[in-house]
Design a protein around this motif. Structure first.
Motif, mmCIF file in Angstrom:
data_model
loop_
_atom_site.group_PDB
_atom_site.id
_atom_site.type_symbol
_atom_site.label_atom_id
_atom_site.label_comp_id
_atom_site.label_asym_id
_atom_site.label_seq_id
_atom_site.Cartn_x
_atom_site.Cartn_y
_atom_site.Cartn_z
ATOM 1 N N GLY A 1 9.179 -3.049 18.914
ATOM 2 C CA GLY A 1 7.923 -3.490 19.745
ATOM 3 C C GLY A 1 7.414 -2.106 20.531
ATOM 4 N N GLU A 2 7.925 -0.986 19.998
ATOM 5 C CA GLU A 2 6.982 0.228 20.683
ATOM 6 C C GLU A 2 5.725 0.369 20.069
ATOM 7 N N GLN A 3 4.697 0.678 21.002
ATOM 8 C CA GLN A 3 3.246 0.435 20.607
ATOM 9 C C GLN A 3 2.901 1.853 19.934
ATOM 10 N N ALA A 4 1.750 1.804 19.122
ATOM 11 C CA ALA A 4 1.386 3.000 18.455
ATOM 12 C C ALA A 4 0.794 3.732 19.229
ATOM 13 N N GLN A 5 1.286 4.927 19.574
ATOM 14 C CA GLN A 5 0.715 5.738 20.710
ATOM 15 C C GLN A 5 0.545 7.301 20.248
ATOM 16 N N ASP A 6 0.866 7.439 19.153
ATOM 17 C CA ASP A 6 0.700 8.956 18.566
ATOM 18 C C ASP A 6 0.157 8.827 16.931
ATOM 19 N N ILE A 7 -0.151 9.951 16.521
ATOM 20 C CA ILE A 7 -0.817 10.151 15.241
ATOM 21 C C ILE A 7 0.344 9.664 14.275
ATOM 22 N N LEU A 8 1.394 9.888 14.282
ATOM 23 C CA LEU A 8 2.901 9.615 13.594
ATOM 24 C C LEU A 8 2.715 7.873 13.500
ATOM 25 N N SER A 9 2.693 7.248 14.635
ATOM 26 C CA SER A 9 2.683 5.954 14.433
ATOM 27 C C SER A 9 1.620 5.300 13.562
ATOM 28 N N HIS A 10 0.351 5.633 13.763
ATOM 29 C CA HIS A 10 -0.962 5.389 13.063
ATOM 30 C C HIS A 10 -0.813 5.605 11.588
ATOM 31 N N THR A 11 -0.330 6.853 11.458
ATOM 32 C CA THR A 11 0.084 7.185 9.798
ATOM 33 C C THR A 11 0.979 6.289 9.092
ATOM 34 N N ILE A 12 1.949 5.936 9.786
ATOM 35 C CA ILE A 12 2.927 4.996 9.497
ATOM 36 C C ILE A 12 2.331 3.708 8.933
ATOM 37 N N LEU A 13 1.443 3.102 9.850
ATOM 38 C CA LEU A 13 0.833 1.984 9.858
ATOM 39 C C LEU A 13 -0.419 1.888 8.543
ATOM 40 N N ALA A 14 -0.815 3.150 8.309
ATOM 41 C CA ALA A 14 -2.265 3.381 7.562
ATOM 42 C C ALA A 14 -1.675 2.700 6.240
ATOM 43 N N THR A 15 -2.506 2.267 5.156
ATOM 44 C CA THR A 15 -2.575 1.539 3.962
ATOM 45 C C THR A 15 -3.495 1.964 3.111
ATOM 46 N N ASP A 16 -3.449 2.122 1.851
ATOM 47 C CA ASP A 16 -4.487 2.154 0.858
ATOM 48 C C ASP A 16 -5.413 0.997 0.608
ATOM 49 N N PRO A 17 -6.201 0.780 0.051
ATOM 50 C CA PRO A 17 -7.021 -0.169 -0.256
ATOM 51 C C PRO A 17 -6.573 -1.383 -0.682
ATOM 52 N N SER A 18 -5.198 -1.274 -1.313
ATOM 53 C CA SER A 18 -4.669 -2.237 -1.952
ATOM 54 C C SER A 18 -3.568 -3.116 -0.716
ATOM 55 N N GLY A 19 -3.488 -2.127 0.317
ATOM 56 C CA GLY A 19 -2.503 -2.631 1.470
ATOM 57 C C GLY A 19 -1.402 -2.003 1.457
ATOM 58 N N LYS A 20 -1.038 -1.071 0.409
ATOM 59 C CA LYS A 20 0.369 -0.354 0.255
ATOM 60 C C LYS A 20 0.442 0.760 1.394
ATOM 61 N N HIS A 21 1.485 0.938 1.903
ATOM 62 C CA HIS A 21 1.628 2.082 2.961
ATOM 63 C C HIS A 21 2.010 3.207 2.422
ATOM 64 N N MET A 22 1.818 4.307 2.637
ATOM 65 C CA MET A 22 2.403 5.611 2.343
ATOM 66 C C MET A 22 3.754 5.824 2.230
ATOM 67 N N THR A 23 4.416 6.559 1.351
ATOM 68 C CA THR A 23 5.873 6.849 1.130
ATOM 69 C C THR A 23 5.903 7.786 2.402
ATOM 70 N N GLU A 24 7.500 7.813 2.723
ATOM 71 C CA GLU A 24 8.094 8.718 3.678
ATOM 72 C C GLU A 24 7.611 10.191 3.452
ATOM 73 N N ASP A 25 7.887 10.542 2.122
ATOM 74 C CA ASP A 25 7.437 11.878 1.610
ATOM 75 C C ASP A 25 5.980 12.262 1.996
#
Length: 476
Positions: free
Chosen positions: A249-273
């Motif tokens: 339940g932690e809110q996205a309050q930093d750039i890392l959080s938003h990068t984790i949530l980001a997706t490509d046009p097909s809705g897939k998330h980036m890998t950890e690497d």
């Protein structure tokens, strides 16, 4: 046996002949009306002179020899043109994503895993930019909320590492501070043990960013690759910890959080690497360049009592207007105009980074010369920042150059880029440096132990001895 020895002795000559033949077959060599200059040796070109001399001297020598407007060379394995002067800067910055796109030298490509399409998910550069800009983290209105925390971290660092000391080394302490600020801002983490583990690795990565891409034990590139792997491993732990907290339940309050949530046009998330590589790039940018500006500010101001006195007056006025324990706010930063002028002059005299690369998206013509698609373009502040045509008495630290009402030609000094490529982290850097200046000036007067200390000649200036300074405590 003798035949074998003969073949071995001739091998280097045969290899050089083959390389030369392939170089001559390169269609870009046949292009008409290339800019003046030399591509140097096959493959290596003029890389050694560029890396192991001063890049500033490298550029000026070729401007005198070939052209003060544009010249060609080969550095870091790439056929490159250097656009010189304000007109060159303006042309480059005005044609981003039209004629040019960002480019990382091969030494950097190996360090930043996200630059390579190593994983199955690839986020476009435009989408990547939106990750940073859409939450507005780097905009002034967002940074205002972070300013108090920035001041608090800086105060704590001063109390822990500076106060009570007769002498300190400014550069290592500035790096510890800037990495602490960057980790808090980008990762939402302020674990001192984690930051201590990262500092030495970031030093190796910074040195390896503009090194010859030969990775075997003992080389700068090898150490940098090991350090980058260690950083990514540590960031992987941070990412997994962050994901777990977000799942709770932690809110996205930093750039890392938003990068984790980001997706490509097909809705897939980036890998950890991929996430680790992108975050490492942000941390590097928020670490070495800011620390370098802080350090050389102390160097130059420590040698100019007249400038120190004016900064002290300005910062004393800010400090005395605050209540006991009250942290800096946005209005305080706006009052630090003279201090920022000084920092601008410091960055003009010793740019935190000498320049950056772009890649030509198509053939284009500049100053009557044709530059082929795929060639690299290098821009550098050194063609203007110490040119007496634009900055009289260029070696003199003169903050009055930037006083209200005074102006110099556009694109003559662009420490944060310009136009569409104005660095989105400019305000972050300004707040971090001014917060540092405020805290160090209100606590100390200092003397540089080695005032004539040689400045490193690579792409990023490094005080060889860490800039030892003697401190005299005071309170304003």
């Amino acid at each position: 046996m003798e035949l074998t020895l003969l073949l071995l002795s001739l091998a280097p000559l045969i290899l050089l002949l083959v390389i030369s033949i392939f170089s001559l077959k390169d269609p870009s060599h046949c292009a008409k009306n290339l800019p003046p200059g030399s591509l140097g040796w096959p493959i290596f070109g003029e890389t050694l002179e560029f890396l192991f001399g001063k890049p500033e001297k490298f550029v000026f020598d070729r401007m005198k020899k070939h052209s003060s407007v544009i010249f060609k060379t080969r550095i870091l394995g790439e056929k490159t043109v250097v656009l010189c002067g304000p007109d060159g800067h303006k042309y480059l910055f005005s044609n981003e994503q039209k004629l040019f796109t960002s480019f990382l030298p091969h030494s950097m490509q190996k360090l930043f895993l996200s630059y390579q399409a190593a994983g199955p998910i690839e986020i476009s550069r435009e989408a990547e930019s939106k990750i940073i800009s859409s939450p507005g983290f780097l905009k002034p209105e967002a940074l205002v909320r972070y300013l108090g925390k920035m001041d608090s971290i800086t105060r704590k660092q001063m109390q822990t590492y500076w106060e009570g000391k007769d002498e300190v080394k400014a550069f290592p302490l500035a790096k510890t501070l800037t990495l602490s600020l960057a980790c808090r801002f980008f990762l939402g983490s302020d674990d001192p043990e984690r930051i201590a583990r990262l500092v030495s690795n970031f030093d190796d990565v910074t040195l390896g960013m503009h090194s010859i891409p030969l990775s075997f034990p003992g080389t700068t590139c090898y150490r940098a690759n090991k350090a980058a792997a260690a950083i990514c491993k540590e960031l992987g732990i941070v990412i997994r910890e962050k994901r777990a907290r977000m799942a709770d339940g932690e809110q996205a309050q930093d750039i890392l959080s938003h990068t984790i949530l980001a997706t490509d046009p097909s809705g897939k998330h980036m890998t950890e690497d991929e996430i680790a590589g992108k975050i490492m790039g942000l941390l590097v940018a928020g670490y070495s360049q800011v620390a370098t500006a802080m350090t050389f500010c102390m160097k130059y101001v420590g040698q100019r009592p007249d400038i120190y006195a004016k900064i002290l007056t300005e910062q004393t006025e800010v400090a005395t207007a605050k209540k006991a324990g009250e942290l800096l706010d946005w209005d305080d930063i706006q009052k630090m105009k003279y201090s920022w002028n000084v920092i601008y002059e410091v960055m003009r005299l010793t740019p935190p980074i000498q320049g950056a690369f772009r890649e030509a998206l198509t053939d284009f013509t500049y100053a009557g010369y044709t530059i082929p698609k795929g060639w690299k373009i290098y821009w550098t502040v050194s063609t203007t920042n110490k040119n007496p045509k634009y900055f009289p008495d260029p070696e003199n630290l003169d903050p009055s150059r930037y006083d209200d009402g005074k102006a110099f030609p556009p694109f003559t000094f662009v420490p944060f880029g310009a136009g569409p490529r104005m660095c989105p982290g400019k305000e972050y850097a300004r707040l971090a440096i001014l917060t540092f200046v405020h805290n160090v000036v209100k606590r100390f007067k200092w003397e540089v132990v080695f005032p004539e200390e040689k400045i490193g000649g690579d792409m990023m200036p490094i005080p060889e001895k860490g800039l030892p300074i003697r401190l005299q405590s005071h309170s304003c």
